[in-house]
Design an enzyme around this catalytic site. Sequence first.
Site, PDB file in Angstrom:
ATOM      1  N   THR A 125       0.853  -1.200   0.000  1.00 32.73           N
ATOM      2  CA  THR A 125       0.000   0.000   0.000  1.00 32.73           C
ATOM      3  C   THR A 125       0.881   1.239   0.000  1.00 32.73           C
ATOM      4  O   THR A 125       1.898   1.286   0.707  1.00 32.73           O
ATOM      5  CB  THR A 125      -0.961   0.084   1.212  1.00 32.73           C
ATOM      6  OG1 THR A 125      -1.509   1.413   1.245  1.00 32.73           O
ATOM      7  CG2 THR A 125      -0.323  -0.202   2.547  1.00 32.73           C
ATOM      8  N   ASP A 127      -0.044   3.784   1.353  1.00 38.30           N
ATOM      9  CA  ASP A 127      -0.372   4.478   2.604  1.00 38.30           C
ATOM     10  C   ASP A 127       0.594   4.140   3.745  1.00 38.30           C
ATOM     11  O   ASP A 127       0.650   4.863   4.732  1.00 38.30           O
ATOM     12  CB  ASP A 127      -1.803   4.112   3.059  1.00 38.30           C
ATOM     13  CG  ASP A 127      -2.841   4.423   2.003  1.00 38.30           C
ATOM     14  OD1 ASP A 127      -2.565   5.262   1.137  1.00 38.30           O
ATOM     15  OD2 ASP A 127      -3.932   3.814   2.047  1.00 38.30           O
ATOM     16  N   ARG A 266      -4.638  28.461  -3.675  1.00 36.74           N
ATOM     17  CA  ARG A 266      -5.074  27.475  -4.679  1.00 36.74           C
ATOM     18  C   ARG A 266      -4.757  26.069  -4.182  1.00 36.74           C
ATOM     19  O   ARG A 266      -3.751  25.866  -3.512  1.00 36.74           O
ATOM     20  CB  ARG A 266      -4.331  27.676  -6.005  1.00 36.74           C
ATOM     21  CG  ARG A 266      -4.466  29.048  -6.609  1.00 36.74           C
ATOM     22  CD  ARG A 266      -5.827  29.257  -7.252  1.00 36.74           C
ATOM     23  NE  ARG A 266      -5.846  30.537  -7.948  1.00 36.74           N
ATOM     24  CZ  ARG A 266      -5.525  30.692  -9.231  1.00 36.74           C
ATOM     25  NH1 ARG A 266      -5.197  29.651  -9.969  1.00 36.74           N
ATOM     26  NH2 ARG A 266      -5.546  31.887  -9.772  1.00 36.74           N
ATOM     27  N   ARG A 275      -0.082   6.909  -7.220  1.00 41.68           N
ATOM     28  CA  ARG A 275      -0.102   5.435  -7.269  1.00 41.68           C
ATOM     29  C   ARG A 275       0.438   4.892  -8.585  1.00 41.68           C
ATOM     30  O   ARG A 275       0.667   3.688  -8.708  1.00 41.68           O
ATOM     31  CB  ARG A 275      -1.537   4.928  -7.094  1.00 41.68           C
ATOM     32  CG  ARG A 275      -2.061   5.053  -5.715  1.00 41.68           C
ATOM     33  CD  ARG A 275      -3.098   4.041  -5.332  1.00 41.68           C
ATOM     34  NE  ARG A 275      -4.041   3.609  -6.301  1.00 41.68           N
ATOM     35  CZ  ARG A 275      -5.366   3.598  -6.122  1.00 41.68           C
ATOM     36  NH1 ARG A 275      -5.878   4.080  -4.988  1.00 41.68           N
ATOM     37  NH2 ARG A 275      -6.165   3.122  -7.019  1.00 41.68           N
TER      38      ARG A 275
HETATM   39  O1  F6P Z   1      -5.079   2.743  -0.112  1.00 43.96           O
HETATM   40  C1  F6P Z   1      -4.520   3.405  -1.190  1.00 43.96           C
HETATM   41  C2  F6P Z   1      -5.359   4.587  -1.591  1.00 43.96           C
HETATM   42  O2  F6P Z   1      -4.736   5.220  -2.676  1.00 43.96           O
HETATM   43  C3  F6P Z   1      -5.666   5.585  -0.474  1.00 43.96           C
HETATM   44  O3  F6P Z   1      -4.581   6.446  -0.233  1.00 43.96           O
HETATM   45  C4  F6P Z   1      -6.885   6.249  -1.008  1.00 43.96           C
HETATM   46  O4  F6P Z   1      -7.697   6.779   0.026  1.00 43.96           O
HETATM   47  C5  F6P Z   1      -7.605   5.141  -1.698  1.00 43.96           C
HETATM   48  O5  F6P Z   1      -6.634   4.156  -2.015  1.00 43.96           O
HETATM   49  C6  F6P Z   1      -8.304   5.564  -2.966  1.00 43.96           C
HETATM   50  O6  F6P Z   1      -8.909   4.460  -3.516  1.00 43.96           O
HETATM   51  P1  F6P Z   1      -9.698   4.449  -4.908  1.00 43.96           P
HETATM   52  O7  F6P Z   1      -8.674   4.570  -5.978  1.00 43.96           O
HETATM   53  O8  F6P Z   1     -10.386   3.133  -4.914  1.00 43.96           O
HETATM   54  O9  F6P Z   1     -10.630   5.614  -4.868  1.00 43.96           O
END
Ligand code: F6P
Length: 342
Positions: A125, A127, A266, A275
């Site tokens: 992850t 995160d 802004r 990601r």
């Molecule tokens: O868990 C990874 C993550 O990118 C989080 O940081 C984010 O809240 C979530 O997934 C977003 O998920 P999705 O792409 O399903 O909206």
Amino acid sequence: MRIGMLTGGGDCPGLNAVIRAVVRSGIDGYGDQFVGFRDGWRGLLEDSYIDLDIESTRGILPRGGTILGSSRTNPYKREGGVERVRETLAGLELDGLIAIGGEDTLGAANKLYEDGVNVIGVPKTIDNDLGATDVTFGFDTALQIATEAIDRLHTTAESHHRILVVEVMGRHAGWIALHAGVAGGADVILIPEIPFDIEEVCRLVRRRHERGRPFSIVVAAEGATPKAGTMEVLTGAVDEFGHPRLGGIGTRLEHEIEKRTGYETRATVLGHVQRGGTPTAFDRVLATRLGLAAIKAVHDGAWGMMASLHGNEITLVTLADAVAELRQVPIEEYERYGVLFG
Ligand code: F6P
């Protein structure tokens, strides 16, 4: 052995490196055969899969995303889901499954293990919020992307004398916000672990103006929340694991800071940029090490375990421990950086 593999939850740079390490090591080292399920648990529910071998996993090491696809499907939220999983595994004559995912995917893996399915977990992850491993792969890449974005925003903030708010991901953990904010020299960093005071944010921004720096960078984690009753916030739809879709705090801060200080403000929402794309060298190596440990765990019969990083060693922890607790930013760690703000 015949082994299934899946990637679930949000995609993450390094997933393909795990798949490649598992397949190459499994085939060359143990004579295994592999099936890759499409789109996480959905592949097991719908019997949707591809064969994985050395040819089909060639060249994927530096590629972002996952060649298997991903989804937030929860087998425990589908009628007869667990039975479907069992039937698919039996139909394909699989000895077990490697599930690569975060708290949700591994949470389902743990329940399936308790329900008698042979599963090994691999943590991923951006995160970085899994309690049982020091770092998750994907985090380093996301951090690098967020830091580069802050560097770029710095120069334009300075040119236009603006307050620029950068909203980063991280769900309920502030690791990306804190580390990218510190690495990028942000003036204010807001994390989910500590509700923020909007007046304090404005005070720091004003103080910079008074010190002759009429621009600021405010990094806000998507999960950052204001102290109760101080600012209106929005809430999003909920997924199959019960998580709300986050995002929007950056824009709220944009309006609120401009309204309260009078300085042009802004917001930039980095979103899924964090990601995507190629993993850093660190993430490729960590993902590879975890993949190698996972296939070894399969052959050691260590079902119900997850490969994890402790210090510089890859070890195994139980899936139950892996999903027991989220790893959030300790308040002392955040406060240590407080002197750098404003
Ligand atoms: O868990 C990874 C993550 O990118 C989080 O940081 C984010 O809240 C979530 O997934 C977003 O998920 P999705 O792409 O399903 O909206």
